[in-house]
Design an enzyme around this catalytic site. Sequence first.
Site, PDB file in Angstrom:
ATOM      1  N   CYS A 199     -17.104   6.147  11.681  1.00 57.50           N
ATOM      2  CA  CYS A 199     -18.185   7.061  11.329  1.00 57.50           C
ATOM      3  C   CYS A 199     -18.023   8.379  12.061  1.00 57.50           C
ATOM      4  O   CYS A 199     -17.421   8.451  13.119  1.00 57.50           O
ATOM      5  CB  CYS A 199     -19.517   6.458  11.721  1.00 57.50           C
ATOM      6  SG  CYS A 199     -19.774   4.843  11.003  1.00 57.50           S
ATOM      7  N   ARG A 239     -11.353  11.120   9.263  1.00 55.51           N
ATOM      8  CA  ARG A 239     -11.574   9.814   9.883  1.00 55.51           C
ATOM      9  C   ARG A 239     -11.798   8.726   8.830  1.00 55.51           C
ATOM     10  O   ARG A 239     -11.798   7.544   9.151  1.00 55.51           O
ATOM     11  CB  ARG A 239     -12.813   9.872  10.797  1.00 55.51           C
ATOM     12  CG  ARG A 239     -12.658  10.851  11.944  1.00 55.51           C
ATOM     13  CD  ARG A 239     -14.003  11.234  12.518  1.00 55.51           C
ATOM     14  NE  ARG A 239     -14.623  10.159  13.251  1.00 55.51           N
ATOM     15  CZ  ARG A 239     -14.624  10.045  14.572  1.00 55.51           C
ATOM     16  NH1 ARG A 239     -14.046  10.955  15.301  1.00 55.51           N
ATOM     17  NH2 ARG A 239     -15.226   9.049  15.163  1.00 55.51           N
ATOM     18  N   TRP A 248     -18.463   4.854   7.744  1.00 54.80           N
ATOM     19  CA  TRP A 248     -17.365   3.932   7.405  1.00 54.80           C
ATOM     20  C   TRP A 248     -17.993   2.558   7.599  1.00 54.80           C
ATOM     21  O   TRP A 248     -18.243   2.133   8.724  1.00 54.80           O
ATOM     22  CB  TRP A 248     -16.191   4.193   8.342  1.00 54.80           C
ATOM     23  CG  TRP A 248     -15.088   3.192   8.270  1.00 54.80           C
ATOM     24  CD1 TRP A 248     -14.890   2.136   9.106  1.00 54.80           C
ATOM     25  CD2 TRP A 248     -14.011   3.154   7.337  1.00 54.80           C
ATOM     26  NE1 TRP A 248     -13.753   1.450   8.732  1.00 54.80           N
ATOM     27  CE2 TRP A 248     -13.201   2.047   7.663  1.00 54.80           C
ATOM     28  CE3 TRP A 248     -13.661   3.956   6.236  1.00 54.80           C
ATOM     29  CZ2 TRP A 248     -12.063   1.715   6.935  1.00 54.80           C
ATOM     30  CZ3 TRP A 248     -12.520   3.615   5.526  1.00 54.80           C
ATOM     31  CH2 TRP A 248     -11.732   2.515   5.871  1.00 54.80           C
ATOM     32  N   ASN A 253     -22.837   5.841  15.379  1.00 48.62           N
ATOM     33  CA  ASN A 253     -21.434   5.436  15.253  1.00 48.62           C
ATOM     34  C   ASN A 253     -21.243   4.265  16.223  1.00 48.62           C
ATOM     35  O   ASN A 253     -21.587   4.376  17.385  1.00 48.62           O
ATOM     36  CB  ASN A 253     -20.551   6.643  15.645  1.00 48.62           C
ATOM     37  CG  ASN A 253     -19.078   6.314  15.647  1.00 48.62           C
ATOM     38  OD1 ASN A 253     -18.668   5.213  15.283  1.00 48.62           O
ATOM     39  ND2 ASN A 253     -18.268   7.259  16.071  1.00 48.62           N
ATOM     40  N   GLY A 254     -20.741   3.136  15.745  1.00 49.45           N
ATOM     41  CA  GLY A 254     -20.557   1.976  16.624  1.00 49.45           C
ATOM     42  C   GLY A 254     -21.183   0.739  16.003  1.00 49.45           C
ATOM     43  O   GLY A 254     -21.429   0.703  14.795  1.00 49.45           O
ATOM     44  N   GLU A 282       9.599  -4.007   3.138  1.00 49.37           N
ATOM     45  CA  GLU A 282       8.633  -3.019   3.603  1.00 49.37           C
ATOM     46  C   GLU A 282       9.344  -1.795   4.185  1.00 49.37           C
ATOM     47  O   GLU A 282       8.953  -0.655   3.927  1.00 49.37           O
ATOM     48  CB  GLU A 282       7.681  -3.663   4.633  1.00 49.37           C
ATOM     49  CG  GLU A 282       6.664  -2.733   5.261  1.00 49.37           C
ATOM     50  CD  GLU A 282       5.785  -1.980   4.273  1.00 49.37           C
ATOM     51  OE1 GLU A 282       5.805  -2.292   3.063  1.00 49.37           O
ATOM     52  OE2 GLU A 282       5.086  -1.050   4.722  1.00 49.37           O
ATOM     53  N   LYS A 287       8.902   1.995   2.729  1.00 46.96           N
ATOM     54  CA  LYS A 287       8.451   3.086   3.603  1.00 46.96           C
ATOM     55  C   LYS A 287       9.385   4.273   3.479  1.00 46.96           C
ATOM     56  O   LYS A 287       8.974   5.402   3.350  1.00 46.96           O
ATOM     57  CB  LYS A 287       8.446   2.575   5.039  1.00 46.96           C
ATOM     58  CG  LYS A 287       7.316   2.673   5.954  1.00 46.96           C
ATOM     59  CD  LYS A 287       5.893   2.469   5.613  1.00 46.96           C
ATOM     60  CE  LYS A 287       5.449   2.366   4.229  1.00 46.96           C
ATOM     61  NZ  LYS A 287       4.337   1.513   3.922  1.00 46.96           N
ATOM     62  N   GLU A 323       9.391   5.973  -0.186  1.00 52.17           N
ATOM     63  CA  GLU A 323       8.182   6.642  -0.660  1.00 52.17           C
ATOM     64  C   GLU A 323       7.927   7.976   0.023  1.00 52.17           C
ATOM     65  O   GLU A 323       7.282   8.841  -0.544  1.00 52.17           O
ATOM     66  CB  GLU A 323       6.940   5.731  -0.568  1.00 52.17           C
ATOM     67  CG  GLU A 323       6.481   5.422   0.829  1.00 52.17           C
ATOM     68  CD  GLU A 323       5.286   4.486   0.851  1.00 52.17           C
ATOM     69  OE1 GLU A 323       4.468   4.524  -0.068  1.00 52.17           O
ATOM     70  OE2 GLU A 323       5.177   3.712   1.823  1.00 52.17           O
ATOM     71  N   HIS A 339      25.939 -11.842  -4.664  1.00 56.64           N
ATOM     72  CA  HIS A 339      25.741 -12.178  -6.077  1.00 56.64           C
ATOM     73  C   HIS A 339      25.605 -10.929  -6.943  1.00 56.64           C
ATOM     74  O   HIS A 339      25.006 -10.980  -8.014  1.00 56.64           O
ATOM     75  CB  HIS A 339      24.526 -13.093  -6.222  1.00 56.64           C
ATOM     76  CG  HIS A 339      24.700 -14.377  -5.474  1.00 56.64           C
ATOM     77  ND1 HIS A 339      25.578 -15.354  -5.871  1.00 56.64           N
ATOM     78  CD2 HIS A 339      24.163 -14.809  -4.310  1.00 56.64           C
ATOM     79  CE1 HIS A 339      25.554 -16.357  -5.002  1.00 56.64           C
ATOM     80  NE2 HIS A 339      24.698 -16.041  -4.038  1.00 56.64           N
ATOM     81  N   LYS A 372      -3.505   7.129  -2.531  1.00 58.87           N
ATOM     82  CA  LYS A 372      -3.859   6.160  -1.492  1.00 58.87           C
ATOM     83  C   LYS A 372      -4.496   4.916  -2.104  1.00 58.87           C
ATOM     84  O   LYS A 372      -4.328   3.816  -1.612  1.00 58.87           O
ATOM     85  CB  LYS A 372      -4.801   6.830  -0.489  1.00 58.87           C
ATOM     86  CG  LYS A 372      -5.118   5.973   0.735  1.00 58.87           C
ATOM     87  CD  LYS A 372      -3.888   5.785   1.617  1.00 58.87           C
ATOM     88  CE  LYS A 372      -4.112   4.794   2.732  1.00 58.87           C
ATOM     89  NZ  LYS A 372      -2.837   4.228   3.213  1.00 58.87           N
TER      90      LYS A 372
HETATM   91  C1  F6R Z   1       2.776   1.901   0.476  1.00 65.61           C
HETATM   92  C2  F6R Z   1       1.406   1.679   0.090  1.00 65.61           C
HETATM   93  C3  F6R Z   1       1.146   0.997  -1.193  1.00 65.61           C
HETATM   94  C4  F6R Z   1      -0.096   0.115  -1.104  1.00 65.61           C
HETATM   95  C5  F6R Z   1      -0.445  -0.482  -2.458  1.00 65.61           C
HETATM   96  C6  F6R Z   1      -1.622  -1.429  -2.379  1.00 65.61           C
HETATM   97  O1  F6R Z   1       2.881   2.505   1.725  1.00 65.61           O
HETATM   98  O2  F6R Z   1       0.507   2.072   0.777  1.00 65.61           O
HETATM   99  O3  F6R Z   1       2.240   0.259  -1.595  1.00 65.61           O
HETATM  100  O4  F6R Z   1       0.149  -0.888  -0.167  1.00 65.61           O
HETATM  101  O5  F6R Z   1      -0.734   0.540  -3.359  1.00 65.61           O
HETATM  102  O6  F6R Z   1      -2.737  -0.776  -1.913  1.00 65.61           O
HETATM  103  P1  F6R Z   1      -3.935  -1.588  -1.309  1.00 65.61           P
HETATM  104  O7  F6R Z   1      -3.454  -2.229  -0.064  1.00 65.61           O
HETATM  105  O8  F6R Z   1      -4.986  -0.544  -1.043  1.00 65.61           O
HETATM  106  O9  F6R Z   1      -4.342  -2.592  -2.332  1.00 65.61           O
END
Ligand code: F6R
Length: 615
Positions: A2, A27, A74, A100-101, A482, A486, A489, A505, A610
């Site tokens: 928050c 935040r 949040w 906040n808290g 993963e 990373k 992307e 293979h 996101k």
């Molecule tokens: C990669 C990334 C995405 C998410 C995916 C699922 O760094 O962030 O691959 O992991 O879009 O998103 P959530 O976890 O929000 O369902």
Amino acid sequence: MCGIVGFVGEEHAKERIVEGLKRLEYRGYDSAGIALPIDGRIEIRKHVGELENLEKIIADPTFDAAAGIGHTRWATHGAPSDVNAHPHGNQDNSIAIVHNGIIENYQEIREWLSTEYGVRFKSDTDSEVIAHLIGIYYDGDLHKAMNKAVEDMKGAYAVCAIAAAEPDKIVAVRKDAPLVAGLGNGCNFIASDIPAMLKYIKEFYTIENNETVVLTKDDITIYNEKGEKVKRDVLHVSWDADAAEKEGYEHFMLKEIHEQPKGISETLLRRLDANGNVVLDGISMSKEDIEKLDRIYIVACGTAYHAGLVGKSIIEKLVKVPVEVDVASEFRYRDPFVDDRTLFIAISQSGETQDTLQSLREAKAKGARILSVVNVVGSSVARESDDVFYTWAGPEIAVASTKAYTTQLICMYLIAMYMGRTRGTLSQEDHDRLLGELKALPEKVEQIFQSEEKLAYLAKKYQYKEHIFFIGRGMDAGVAYEGSLKLKEISYIHSFAIAAGELKHGTIALMDPTVLVIALATQDGKIGEDSLYDKMVSNIVEVTSRGARVIALVKDGMEKVEQISDEVIYIPRCADEVAPVLSVIPLQIFAYYVAKERGENIDKPRNLAKSVTVE
Ligand code: F6R
């Protein structure tokens, strides 16, 4: 997390507060609100969602004052909604607060306030009790009433309050939650963070734990716990607001990478009782529910799916139930075998990913029990699940997920350990050993940060590679996926992950001197013929003999690998089972620095969002 902003001056409080809230957007938040003392009463306006929603309902120029408080929320207690948004008022809205808290004893206070004072609560939050407490203690002196209220409150809090009868004053208190007072000319500010005030002022007072502060337009007076005035040096700040939001880090991604020790401890410690046993507080799965399960599906997308791959290994090992992991966009269309003996685990940082949500609905309709591992409290996935296992990563701003992933892994271990104990497939001794390993992780992650310079150097050296392969076996294979995601992307380098044993293979055809292979070989627990480490050594030799360059990622003490690799990255020694939490960290840092060297938009990579709320 928050955000709080308070302003007291001569006019235009609304504009200053909204500007401050905008500065706290980084935040993360799910709703926002503002309270102003207007014509002898407190007027509160708040709205779920973006700040823009709030701005629409406060546009009216008559909604303004010389002082006021604002908040971005949040959610922790109570889903994101208009009523749960802050500020909260007391019974007759003569007092308003932002918080906040977490007020740990809020339920007790709620019961007491409703039986003794007939208080009727409007929200599901823990915070609302603060407004009512101040309300019942208020006799014309807000500072005094705040001090009384604090005596009843347990937990962590930064609270700002205003009273209709004292419209030119803000009273605030801090205990284990950030709060800073800002020194203006003919006006003063209070906020949870310096960036909220930087547009207007550059001089601040830090507020320490258990201090209260009274702000008027001309004065900021700080009091200690005993009620004595405290003299505090002024802090002069020369940063600009953008740098301040990232707490000195150049990007949110790097900041979030560095927040992992904290996220891991929070996620872990919130699920352990005094005896170190895993507790599933707020999770209603009974012993019988757990015992009757005969199949588990873990369904997720992207990084969350990769957390599921590690989850499968650990759950199968500790719980001895077959686990299938699937990407949500496949699961929802493949008519999987699901019935009332199935546990469906959805993993999602945002809790809003459309494919994950639809898969969850599909599994629910077929009778599965739904447990979700989610970071955003009150999100759609969380709301539609039977039980929610929250990650406590805090808001993740960078599109590339880092701290959400490692905290998702922690949840996987805790779920597996709890179910393993319940079903009798995990001995107390193994449980305690694993717990010790988990507790040591935050410190070990900190140790990995010491290799940041080396990783930045490797990133610079290999930034022009056109193809980078990630290989690993067992749990390392999940982390390889993963690491590869990373990298691609945020750097836009073509990257591909594969279980190392699968190389021969087909994919080995691509190995030549232009290729870089990142080989994860952390699984060294087993010695002898079945040792995954020895198999990885063979895989490394397979690719180097075709000219590929290799960066090996191993545990301390595995220096022999230096003889067959171009570079070696070390992680601290740990049990094989928990190695994924450590081995992913250098891969995140490497990806970050490669993208930085290439000048890419690290926090907002092209074509990505996101939260993926479309199919
Ligand atoms: C990669 C990334 C995405 C998410 C995916 C699922 O760094 O962030 O691959 O992991 O879009 O998103 P959530 O976890 O929000 O369902």
